[in-house]
Design a protein around this motif. Structure first.
Motif, PDB file in Angstrom:
ATOM      1  N   PRO A 243       0.832  -1.213   0.000  1.00 46.74           N
ATOM      2  CA  PRO A 243       0.000   0.000   0.000  1.00 46.74           C
ATOM      3  C   PRO A 243       0.860   1.255   0.000  1.00 46.74           C
TER       4      PRO A 243
ATOM      5  N   LYS B 116      -0.692   4.430   0.586  1.00 44.28           N
ATOM      6  CA  LYS B 116      -1.354   5.382   1.489  1.00 44.28           C
ATOM      7  C   LYS B 116      -2.043   4.606   2.609  1.00 44.28           C
ATOM      8  N   GLY B 117      -2.478   5.323   3.639  1.00 43.39           N
ATOM      9  CA  GLY B 117      -3.231   4.702   4.723  1.00 43.39           C
ATOM     10  C   GLY B 117      -2.391   4.091   5.825  1.00 43.39           C
ATOM     11  N   TRP B 118      -1.107   4.390   5.858  1.00 48.28           N
ATOM     12  CA  TRP B 118      -0.219   3.873   6.892  1.00 48.28           C
ATOM     13  C   TRP B 118      -0.361   4.713   8.155  1.00 48.28           C
ATOM     14  N   LYS B 119      -0.024   4.114   9.302  1.00 52.09           N
ATOM     15  CA  LYS B 119      -0.021   4.817  10.583  1.00 52.09           C
ATOM     16  C   LYS B 119       1.357   4.646  11.216  1.00 52.09           C
TER      17      LYS B 119
ATOM     18  N   HIS C  43       0.314  -0.913   8.585  1.00 58.71           N
ATOM     19  CA  HIS C  43      -0.853  -0.800   7.711  1.00 58.71           C
ATOM     20  C   HIS C  43      -1.679  -2.068   7.876  1.00 58.71           C
ATOM     21  N   GLU C  44      -2.979  -1.894   8.064  1.00 55.57           N
ATOM     22  CA  GLU C  44      -3.828  -3.076   8.287  1.00 55.57           C
ATOM     23  C   GLU C  44      -3.872  -4.002   7.074  1.00 55.57           C
TER      24      GLU C  44
ATOM     25  N   GLU D 283       1.519   8.255   5.034  1.00 50.61           N
ATOM     26  CA  GLU D 283       0.407   8.725   5.870  1.00 50.61           C
ATOM     27  C   GLU D 283      -0.460   9.745   5.137  1.00 50.61           C
ATOM     28  N   ASP D 284       0.044  10.253   4.013  1.00 49.94           N
ATOM     29  CA  ASP D 284      -0.596  11.352   3.292  1.00 49.94           C
ATOM     30  C   ASP D 284      -0.789  12.531   4.254  1.00 49.94           C
TER      31      ASP D 284
END
Length: 196
Positions: free
Chosen positions: A36, A38-41, A71-72, A89-90
């Motif tokens: 992925p 995007k969408g990482w924490k 990332h889930e 994380e954008d």
């Protein structure tokens, strides 16, 4: 290609980080399917002490401050630099803020022992700083202990670890204060990400 595995402890946070000696064989995960973008924490940021790590996302940037990303939709976490953390994380504000916070903590820790500590009526070194009363004291076996009291609510924490000299106890108290300060400032259930 030569691989080496480095394991460091920075303020109690263990980091395993792989370094590679040949830049030409480094994979870029940005281009790989199934990774992925995007969408990482960010789970935390660690200071390696010098720019000797490699970003696992771009593979080329030598990094000192490692952002641990999760990332889930991706089974493995990635250790990356600030620029990749921003993209993942954008978010182009918080990764830099976390890294700057860690830089500040690292600088403060380096200067901590040069501070002028006062002496209590009992003869123990103490400081009042950042909303905390910090005292260190000798124990009966010759080691040192410490206590940190939150001046806002009176909650006190006594360390369980024994230190073999006053300076190590002072540094332990600094680490404890930073931990308590971060816990106090972070919204309930949220980690501010900085470890140091």
């Amino acid at each position: 290609m030569i691989y080496s595995l480095v394991q460091l402890s920075i303020c109690g946070a263990w980091v395993r980080f792989e370094t590679r000696s040949n830049d030409q064989d480094v994979d870029m995960l940005w281009d790989q399917k199934g990774v992925p973008q995007k969408g990482w924490k960010c789970a935390g940021v660690t200071d390696l002490g010098s720019p000797e790590g490699r970003c696992e996302m771009c593979g080329r940037e030598e990094i000192r401050y490692v952002h641990q990303m999760s990332h889930e939709g991706y089974r493995d976490g990635l250790d990356v630099g600030c620029v990749c953390a921003e993209k993942m994380e954008d978010d182009y504000v918080n990764p830099r803020r976390r890294e700057q916070d860690l830089r500040n903590v690292t600088g403060r820790r380096k200067r901590w022992l040069t501070r002028k500590w006062k002496t209590s009526q009992s003869g123990n070194p103490y400081l009042k700083t950042d909303g905390f009363h910090i005292v260190i004291y000798p124990l009966s076996d010759g080691s040192w202990g410490g206590k940190i009291t939150d001046l806002g609510n009176g909650t006190a924490v006594t360390n369980r670890k024994r230190y073999w000299d006053a300076n190590k106890a002072k540094l332990g108290a600094f680490d404890g204060m930073i931990f308590l300060k971060g816990r106090k400032e972070a919204p309930s259930g949220e980690n501010n990400g900085a470890q140091g």
